[in-house]
Write a protein that holds these residues in place. Sequence first.
Motif, PDB file in Angstrom:
ATOM      1  N   PHE A 137       0.564  17.815  12.504  1.00 32.13           N
ATOM      2  CA  PHE A 137       0.879  19.057  11.807  1.00 32.13           C
ATOM      3  C   PHE A 137       0.497  20.230  12.702  1.00 32.13           C
ATOM      4  CE2 PHE A 137      -0.056  15.769   8.762  1.00 32.13           C
ATOM      5  CZ  PHE A 137       0.989  15.865   7.854  1.00 32.13           C
ATOM      6  N   TYR A 138       1.494  21.074  13.007  1.00 36.78           N
ATOM      7  CA  TYR A 138       1.255  22.165  13.948  1.00 36.78           C
ATOM      8  C   TYR A 138       2.178  23.333  13.640  1.00 36.78           C
ATOM      9  CZ  TYR A 138       1.183  24.707  18.407  1.00 36.78           C
ATOM     10  OH  TYR A 138       1.088  25.676  19.368  1.00 36.78           O
ATOM     11  N   ASN A 139       1.575  24.508  13.515  1.00 36.72           N
ATOM     12  CA  ASN A 139       2.363  25.731  13.356  1.00 36.72           C
ATOM     13  C   ASN A 139       3.344  25.621  12.190  1.00 36.72           C
ATOM     14  OD1 ASN A 139       2.844  28.354  14.118  1.00 36.72           O
ATOM     15  ND2 ASN A 139       4.467  27.824  15.561  1.00 36.72           N
ATOM     16  N   ASP A 140       2.828  25.127  11.032  1.00 38.46           N
ATOM     17  CA  ASP A 140       3.590  25.030   9.777  1.00 38.46           C
ATOM     18  C   ASP A 140       4.664  23.950   9.769  1.00 38.46           C
ATOM     19  OD1 ASP A 140       2.114  27.169   8.695  1.00 38.46           O
ATOM     20  OD2 ASP A 140       3.474  28.623   9.608  1.00 38.46           O
ATOM     21  N   SER A 151      -7.770   8.244  11.655  1.00 41.31           N
ATOM     22  CA  SER A 151      -8.308   9.491  12.185  1.00 41.31           C
ATOM     23  C   SER A 151      -7.635  10.661  11.498  1.00 41.31           C
ATOM     24  CB  SER A 151      -8.084   9.590  13.701  1.00 41.31           C
ATOM     25  OG  SER A 151      -8.509  10.854  14.192  1.00 41.31           O
ATOM     26  N   SER A 152      -8.434  11.684  11.182  1.00 40.22           N
ATOM     27  CA  SER A 152      -7.912  12.881  10.541  1.00 40.22           C
ATOM     28  C   SER A 152      -8.543  14.117  11.163  1.00 40.22           C
ATOM     29  CB  SER A 152      -8.186  12.854   9.037  1.00 40.22           C
ATOM     30  OG  SER A 152      -7.584  13.959   8.384  1.00 40.22           O
ATOM     31  N   VAL A 153      -7.707  15.100  11.445  1.00 44.27           N
ATOM     32  CA  VAL A 153      -8.152  16.402  11.949  1.00 44.27           C
ATOM     33  C   VAL A 153      -7.503  17.478  11.112  1.00 44.27           C
ATOM     34  CG1 VAL A 153      -7.824  18.047  13.852  1.00 44.27           C
ATOM     35  CG2 VAL A 153      -8.731  15.765  14.315  1.00 44.27           C
ATOM     36  N   ASN A 154      -8.282  18.507  10.757  1.00 48.30           N
ATOM     37  CA  ASN A 154      -7.784  19.623   9.962  1.00 48.30           C
ATOM     38  C   ASN A 154      -8.569  20.858  10.357  1.00 48.30           C
ATOM     39  OD1 ASN A 154      -6.081  18.033   7.760  1.00 48.30           O
ATOM     40  ND2 ASN A 154      -8.025  16.946   8.034  1.00 48.30           N
ATOM     41  N   THR A 155      -7.944  21.734  11.157  1.00 47.91           N
ATOM     42  CA  THR A 155      -8.691  22.842  11.724  1.00 47.91           C
ATOM     43  C   THR A 155      -7.723  23.900  12.259  1.00 47.91           C
ATOM     44  OG1 THR A 155     -10.509  23.378  13.241  1.00 47.91           O
ATOM     45  CG2 THR A 155      -8.845  21.832  14.035  1.00 47.91           C
ATOM     46  N   THR A 156      -8.275  24.895  12.940  1.00 47.86           N
ATOM     47  CA  THR A 156      -7.462  25.859  13.677  1.00 47.86           C
ATOM     48  C   THR A 156      -7.915  25.863  15.126  1.00 47.86           C
ATOM     49  OG1 THR A 156      -8.973  27.674  13.130  1.00 47.86           O
ATOM     50  CG2 THR A 156      -7.059  27.350  11.688  1.00 47.86           C
ATOM     51  N   PHE A 157      -6.963  26.146  16.017  1.00 47.81           N
ATOM     52  CA  PHE A 157      -7.271  26.269  17.436  1.00 47.81           C
ATOM     53  C   PHE A 157      -6.398  27.372  18.000  1.00 47.81           C
ATOM     54  CE2 PHE A 157      -6.660  25.120  21.947  1.00 47.81           C
ATOM     55  CZ  PHE A 157      -7.986  25.127  22.358  1.00 47.81           C
ATOM     56  N   GLU A 158      -7.050  28.365  18.581  1.00 46.91           N
ATOM     57  CA  GLU A 158      -6.367  29.532  19.135  1.00 46.91           C
ATOM     58  C   GLU A 158      -5.424  30.159  18.104  1.00 46.91           C
ATOM     59  OE1 GLU A 158      -4.634  28.260  22.839  1.00 46.91           O
ATOM     60  OE2 GLU A 158      -6.575  28.380  23.878  1.00 46.91           O
ATOM     61  N   GLY A 159      -5.923  30.241  16.867  1.00 46.02           N
ATOM     62  CA  GLY A 159      -5.192  30.929  15.810  1.00 46.02           C
ATOM     63  C   GLY A 159      -4.107  30.132  15.126  1.00 46.02           C
ATOM     64  N   LYS A 160      -3.915  28.883  15.489  1.00 46.45           N
ATOM     65  CA  LYS A 160      -2.868  28.056  14.885  1.00 46.45           C
ATOM     66  C   LYS A 160      -3.498  26.839  14.215  1.00 46.45           C
ATOM     67  CE  LYS A 160       0.819  29.479  18.020  1.00 46.45           C
ATOM     68  NZ  LYS A 160       1.874  29.044  18.972  1.00 46.45           N
ATOM     69  N   ARG A 161      -2.944  26.489  13.064  1.00 48.33           N
ATOM     70  CA  ARG A 161      -3.435  25.313  12.353  1.00 48.33           C
ATOM     71  C   ARG A 161      -2.999  24.043  13.071  1.00 48.33           C
ATOM     72  NH1 ARG A 161      -1.635  28.386   7.984  1.00 48.33           N
ATOM     73  NH2 ARG A 161       0.211  27.081   7.734  1.00 48.33           N
ATOM     74  N   ILE A 162      -3.956  23.137  13.232  1.00 45.06           N
ATOM     75  CA  ILE A 162      -3.683  21.835  13.838  1.00 45.06           C
ATOM     76  C   ILE A 162      -4.263  20.761  12.927  1.00 45.06           C
ATOM     77  CG2 ILE A 162      -4.336  20.266  15.700  1.00 45.06           C
ATOM     78  CD1 ILE A 162      -4.106  22.490  17.655  1.00 45.06           C
ATOM     79  N   TYR A 194       0.853  -1.181   0.000  1.00 45.03           N
ATOM     80  CA  TYR A 194       0.000   0.000   0.000  1.00 45.03           C
ATOM     81  C   TYR A 194       0.889   1.231   0.000  1.00 45.03           C
ATOM     82  CZ  TYR A 194      -3.663   3.299   1.398  1.00 45.03           C
ATOM     83  OH  TYR A 194      -4.540   4.361   1.467  1.00 45.03           O
ATOM     84  N   TYR A 195       0.669   2.098  -0.983  1.00 40.93           N
ATOM     85  CA  TYR A 195       1.392   3.372  -1.078  1.00 40.93           C
ATOM     86  C   TYR A 195       0.361   4.471  -0.892  1.00 40.93           C
ATOM     87  CZ  TYR A 195       4.920   6.666  -2.871  1.00 40.93           C
ATOM     88  OH  TYR A 195       5.842   7.687  -3.008  1.00 40.93           O
ATOM     89  N   ASN A 196       0.576   5.318   0.123  1.00 41.05           N
ATOM     90  CA  ASN A 196      -0.483   6.230   0.552  1.00 41.05           C
ATOM     91  C   ASN A 196       0.098   7.606   0.883  1.00 41.05           C
ATOM     92  OD1 ASN A 196      -2.392   6.717   3.536  1.00 41.05           O
ATOM     93  ND2 ASN A 196      -3.125   7.055   1.473  1.00 41.05           N
ATOM     94  N   GLN A 197      -0.637   8.631   0.467  1.00 43.31           N
ATOM     95  CA  GLN A 197      -0.318  10.002   0.865  1.00 43.31           C
ATOM     96  C   GLN A 197      -1.562  10.647   1.447  1.00 43.31           C
ATOM     97  OE1 GLN A 197       0.356  13.022  -2.204  1.00 43.31           O
ATOM     98  NE2 GLN A 197       1.958  13.934  -0.956  1.00 43.31           N
ATOM     99  N   LYS A 198      -1.385  11.328   2.582  1.00 42.21           N
ATOM    100  CA  LYS A 198      -2.427  12.171   3.141  1.00 42.21           C
ATOM    101  C   LYS A 198      -1.906  13.615   3.095  1.00 42.21           C
ATOM    102  CE  LYS A 198      -5.067   8.717   4.880  1.00 42.21           C
ATOM    103  NZ  LYS A 198      -4.156   7.633   5.219  1.00 42.21           N
ATOM    104  N   ILE A 199      -2.667  14.481   2.445  1.00 45.94           N
ATOM    105  CA  ILE A 199      -2.343  15.901   2.431  1.00 45.94           C
ATOM    106  C   ILE A 199      -3.328  16.580   3.370  1.00 45.94           C
ATOM    107  CG2 ILE A 199      -2.053  17.986   1.061  1.00 45.94           C
ATOM    108  CD1 ILE A 199      -1.494  16.272  -1.356  1.00 45.94           C
ATOM    109  N   ASN A 200      -2.836  16.976   4.525  1.00 42.96           N
ATOM    110  CA  ASN A 200      -3.674  17.583   5.550  1.00 42.96           C
ATOM    111  C   ASN A 200      -3.714  19.103   5.407  1.00 42.96           C
ATOM    112  OD1 ASN A 200      -2.729  14.881   6.852  1.00 42.96           O
ATOM    113  ND2 ASN A 200      -4.407  15.579   8.166  1.00 42.96           N
ATOM    114  N   LEU A 201      -4.662  19.688   6.107  1.00 41.86           N
ATOM    115  CA  LEU A 201      -4.792  21.139   6.233  1.00 41.86           C
ATOM    116  C   LEU A 201      -4.863  21.839   4.883  1.00 41.86           C
ATOM    117  CD1 LEU A 201      -2.426  21.682   9.277  1.00 41.86           C
ATOM    118  CD2 LEU A 201      -4.901  22.039   9.237  1.00 41.86           C
ATOM    119  N   LEU A 202      -5.665  21.270   3.981  1.00 38.99           N
ATOM    120  CA  LEU A 202      -5.984  21.948   2.732  1.00 38.99           C
ATOM    121  C   LEU A 202      -7.028  23.022   3.029  1.00 38.99           C
ATOM    122  CD1 LEU A 202      -6.293  18.762   0.516  1.00 38.99           C
ATOM    123  CD2 LEU A 202      -4.528  20.511   0.268  1.00 38.99           C
TER     124      LEU A 202
END
Length: 341
Positions: free
Chosen positions: A245-248, A214-225, A168-176
């Motif tokens: 993924f946090y703060n770039d 599980s996948s999360v893609n959002t902002t919390f207190e002004g920072k992307r998480i 299995y070859y897999n890519q997840k691109i988060n925080l689009l």
Amino acid sequence: MEHELTTGKLLDENGNLKEAGFSYQLVKKYNRNAIKAGKSRIKEWDYYYVGNDEYGVALTVADNSYMSLVSVSVLDFISKKETTKSIIKFFSNGKLNLPSSSKEGDVNYENKNCSFKFLHTENGNRRLIVHYKNFENKKDFRCDIYLEETNKDTMVIATPFKKKKHFYYNQKINLLRGHGYAKVGDKLYDLNNSYGVLDWGRGVWTYRNTWYWSSVNTTFEGKRIGWNLGYGFGDTSAASENMFFYNDRAYKLEHVKFEIPLNEKGNDDYLSPWTFRSNDNKIQVVFTPILDRYSGSNAIIIKSIQHQVFGKFSGSIEIDNGEIVQFDNIIGFAEKVYNCW
């Protein structure tokens, strides 16, 4: 220490993975023609989820060789309602011509009932244009969504199975970052302040397997998480698919376990709070479900039991420098899927 992939071909001359591990980009080259396993075992898909705290949209185009599937889901977290419609065709055998890379090549699927276009734009972003007739109560579904990558790093993993020529070859691109809309009839879902994820998968799977994701893609207190957490299939001794993924920046995580509570009959109780823990105790997360997007099918040879549960996550994750990132009630999903396919 987990193994980071080097560049080169994904498969050797016998159709086995040349190298197992993880990376932050698609450093390995996938070539469907290099596969040596039975062609009916090849599975390829592009799955997008885009949403905010109130609603979300999931779009799938999959070519599983013996069958293709295109699907739309609309999820309303306020009313705790979801609608999913799918079209299945048999013996696609690669006819959907899904690209060999997520970086280039478009997905185009059309029939008399629907049109799916997953496009790359000139400025390097993505555009999702979908029309699905008679989606709900004779009302059509439409969407036009632009997705902008906000992180230079992604989650990529090459996972072997114990069976030769299976991988299995897999890519997840988060925080689009999402811009655009979806509509069911006249009902508008504004996606201008949304985030999404791409699940890009290519491989040859064994017949029976279970995965957790599980996948999360959002902002919390002004920072992307964002995060990608998962396990359950294949040989993950070279690397896990867990990344935060946090703060770039992207931070690699070790193995994690989803603890789903059991009901009185000893079955998974998907709508009660789950806990997430890692083997190094750096992940301490509680998941409070809102909505279970359940799908179940049993056609003797082919069986699929899917619970994609949407809800809110609270807790903390410790990153490389010892900083503990805390968050509360951020939206995302966690799923358990059992397949005989």
